[in-house]
Motif scaffolding. Sequence first.
Motif, PDB file in Angstrom:
ATOM      1  N   GLN A  53       0.832  -1.197   0.000  1.00  0.00           N
ATOM      2  CA  GLN A  53       0.000   0.000   0.000  1.00  0.00           C
ATOM      3  C   GLN A  53       0.872   1.254   0.000  1.00  0.00           C
ATOM      4  N   HIS A  54       0.459   2.214  -0.826  1.00  0.00           N
ATOM      5  CA  HIS A  54       1.079   3.534  -0.849  1.00  0.00           C
ATOM      6  C   HIS A  54      -0.044   4.516  -0.535  1.00  0.00           C
ATOM      7  N   VAL A  55       0.083   5.232   0.592  1.00  0.00           N
ATOM      8  CA  VAL A  55      -1.045   6.002   1.111  1.00  0.00           C
ATOM      9  C   VAL A  55      -0.608   7.420   1.452  1.00  0.00           C
ATOM     10  N   ALA A  67       0.008  13.034   6.269  1.00  0.00           N
ATOM     11  CA  ALA A  67       0.476  11.659   6.478  1.00  0.00           C
ATOM     12  C   ALA A  67       0.838  11.055   5.135  1.00  0.00           C
ATOM     13  N   SER A  68       1.871  10.227   5.143  1.00  0.00           N
ATOM     14  CA  SER A  68       2.293   9.586   3.899  1.00  0.00           C
ATOM     15  C   SER A  68       3.124   8.353   4.215  1.00  0.00           C
ATOM     16  N   SER A  69       2.872   7.283   3.468  1.00  0.00           N
ATOM     17  CA  SER A  69       3.690   6.076   3.548  1.00  0.00           C
ATOM     18  C   SER A  69       3.888   5.570   2.123  1.00  0.00           C
ATOM     19  N   GLY A  70       5.111   5.634   1.646  1.00  0.00           N
ATOM     20  CA  GLY A  70       5.362   5.290   0.248  1.00  0.00           C
ATOM     21  C   GLY A  70       4.666   6.245  -0.702  1.00  0.00           C
ATOM     22  N   GLY A  71       4.392   7.448  -0.216  1.00  0.00           N
ATOM     23  CA  GLY A  71       3.588   8.388  -0.986  1.00  0.00           C
ATOM     24  C   GLY A  71       4.243   8.928  -2.228  1.00  0.00           C
ATOM     25  N   ASP A  72       5.573   8.815  -2.346  1.00  0.00           N
ATOM     26  CA  ASP A  72       6.258   9.311  -3.537  1.00  0.00           C
ATOM     27  C   ASP A  72       6.639   8.185  -4.498  1.00  0.00           C
ATOM     28  N   THR A  73       6.120   6.985  -4.250  1.00  0.00           N
ATOM     29  CA  THR A  73       6.402   5.842  -5.122  1.00  0.00           C
ATOM     30  C   THR A  73       5.466   5.853  -6.320  1.00  0.00           C
ATOM     31  N   GLN A  74       6.003   5.835  -7.515  1.00  0.00           N
ATOM     32  CA  GLN A  74       5.192   5.826  -8.727  1.00  0.00           C
ATOM     33  C   GLN A  74       4.614   4.431  -8.971  1.00  0.00           C
ATOM     34  N   THR A 138       3.805  12.805 -11.467  1.00  0.00           N
ATOM     35  CA  THR A 138       2.709  12.290 -12.294  1.00  0.00           C
ATOM     36  C   THR A 138       3.054  12.545 -13.755  1.00  0.00           C
ATOM     37  N   ALA A 139       2.991  11.490 -14.576  1.00  0.00           N
ATOM     38  CA  ALA A 139       3.433  11.629 -15.969  1.00  0.00           C
ATOM     39  C   ALA A 139       2.899  10.480 -16.813  1.00  0.00           C
ATOM     40  N   ASN A 140       2.949  10.653 -18.117  1.00  0.00           N
ATOM     41  CA  ASN A 140       2.667   9.535 -19.022  1.00  0.00           C
ATOM     42  C   ASN A 140       3.718   8.456 -18.816  1.00  0.00           C
ATOM     43  N   GLY A 141       3.313   7.202 -19.000  1.00  0.00           N
ATOM     44  CA  GLY A 141       4.226   6.088 -18.819  1.00  0.00           C
ATOM     45  C   GLY A 141       4.846   5.620 -20.117  1.00  0.00           C
ATOM     46  N   ASP A 148      -3.711   3.973 -26.073  1.00  0.00           N
ATOM     47  CA  ASP A 148      -3.418   3.080 -24.940  1.00  0.00           C
ATOM     48  C   ASP A 148      -3.237   3.913 -23.679  1.00  0.00           C
ATOM     49  N   TRP A 149      -4.234   3.872 -22.795  1.00  0.00           N
ATOM     50  CA  TRP A 149      -4.200   4.627 -21.552  1.00  0.00           C
ATOM     51  C   TRP A 149      -4.207   3.671 -20.368  1.00  0.00           C
ATOM     52  N   GLY A 150      -3.972   4.192 -19.176  1.00  0.00           N
ATOM     53  CA  GLY A 150      -3.972   3.393 -17.954  1.00  0.00           C
ATOM     54  C   GLY A 150      -2.581   3.004 -17.499  1.00  0.00           C
ATOM     55  N   TRP A 151      -1.556   3.357 -18.311  1.00  0.00           N
ATOM     56  CA  TRP A 151      -0.172   3.040 -17.973  1.00  0.00           C
ATOM     57  C   TRP A 151       0.567   4.253 -17.410  1.00  0.00           C
ATOM     58  N   GLU A 152      -0.163   5.282 -17.086  1.00  0.00           N
ATOM     59  CA  GLU A 152       0.453   6.507 -16.608  1.00  0.00           C
ATOM     60  C   GLU A 152       1.007   6.310 -15.196  1.00  0.00           C
ATOM     61  N   TYR A 153       1.947   7.155 -14.822  1.00  0.00           N
ATOM     62  CA  TYR A 153       2.573   7.060 -13.507  1.00  0.00           C
ATOM     63  C   TYR A 153       1.910   8.064 -12.551  1.00  0.00           C
ATOM     64  N   ILE A 154       1.509   7.574 -11.392  1.00  0.00           N
ATOM     65  CA  ILE A 154       0.932   8.422 -10.352  1.00  0.00           C
ATOM     66  C   ILE A 154       1.566   8.053  -9.007  1.00  0.00           C
ATOM     67  N   THR A 155       1.406   8.936  -8.032  1.00  0.00           N
ATOM     68  CA  THR A 155       1.835   8.640  -6.662  1.00  0.00           C
ATOM     69  C   THR A 155       0.700   9.003  -5.715  1.00  0.00           C
ATOM     70  N   ALA A 156       0.740   8.451  -4.527  1.00  0.00           N
ATOM     71  CA  ALA A 156      -0.291   8.747  -3.528  1.00  0.00           C
ATOM     72  C   ALA A 156      -0.230  10.221  -3.112  1.00  0.00           C
ATOM     73  N   ASP A 157       0.982  10.745  -2.913  1.00  0.00           N
ATOM     74  CA  ASP A 157       1.116  12.159  -2.538  1.00  0.00           C
ATOM     75  C   ASP A 157       0.491  13.062  -3.596  1.00  0.00           C
ATOM     76  N   ASP A 158       0.817  12.782  -4.864  1.00  0.00           N
ATOM     77  CA  ASP A 158       0.291  13.604  -5.954  1.00  0.00           C
ATOM     78  C   ASP A 158      -1.224  13.493  -6.069  1.00  0.00           C
ATOM     79  N   GLU A 159      -1.756  12.297  -5.876  1.00  0.00           N
ATOM     80  CA  GLU A 159      -3.208  12.114  -6.019  1.00  0.00           C
ATOM     81  C   GLU A 159      -3.981  12.852  -4.936  1.00  0.00           C
TER      82      GLU A 159
END
Length: 310
Positions: A53-55, A67-74, A138-141, A148-159
């Motif tokens: 989990q990345h939260v 609060a953040s745990s692994g929040g910067d993990t893409q 946050t970026a295109n993957g 082809d979508w759904g492969w983009e990179y996101i992080t919990a902090d950014d979201e």
Amino acid sequence: MLNGLRHLAIMSVVVLSGTLTVSVPLPAAANSLTPQQAVDQGVAAAAEDGVHQHVALVDRSTGALVASSGGDTQVISESIVKLFTVAYYLVKYDGTLPSAMAADLHEMIVHSDDRIESEYWTTAAVPAMAARYGLAHTANGAKTGPHDWGWEYITADDEATFLYKASKDPIVGSFLMDAMANVASVGSDGFDQDFGFNSLSGDHGSKQGWTDRNTSAAINIHSVGWTDKYFGAILETSDSPQYDAMRADSTATADLIDGLRSASDLAAARRASLAQAEALTAAIRTAITGRIAQLHTATIDVLTAAGLLD
């Protein structure tokens, strides 16, 4: 005789000392977790199931990351990217979408409709919204393409940050928050969306994301959304398909978040606890000072009665 009188004086001090009591309420024990404790507890429980989990949590009133745990993990976005697609078109049309497009994009969020996303998808959406809201990770993957979508990179902090900033955006906020507040319990493909932030009652909203079923590869189960106090992101990855466990772990973490007090409430509780501790200290100091005076008077009386003092 003198030794006996001294002993009597000393005993009067001991007896009086033994009667000292202070009736002041002790500081109340904390009745909730801090945001970071809640996040850490959820992440640890998920790890026992082999779920990563990345939260992240952002205070709804201030926009502060609390609060953040692994929040910067893409991680791979899955259908979370649909939020950026909606925001992109709202910005493009300055908040006033053509009626057909508005209906489509609202439906796309409510039921996570892949057909609609494919129709409106553009590789410009994610970079444009990452720039608008300052989402550094946050970026295109590598697999992102025009079709082809759904492969983009996101992080919990950014979201979590995106949700806060989008909610305050007069062009984006009203439409996007309304759609997220009405997410259905089942997606257009029949997938159970009743997990994470979407499982909560009261003031909440969500967008869910998941790897297509019937895969033998690593999968993702995501839930981003809000409670009455926090915007949050619970992004999950697993090395093997375990949809039920991942949904349950996401819900468990969302429940912990939902049970939290706000940052201002926690600060007020800490101030109240400190005030109680200070009151207790002052009461003890006053009681001891008074008791010492009584002991001094009693000792003088004993010594005077014994003829040791004039």
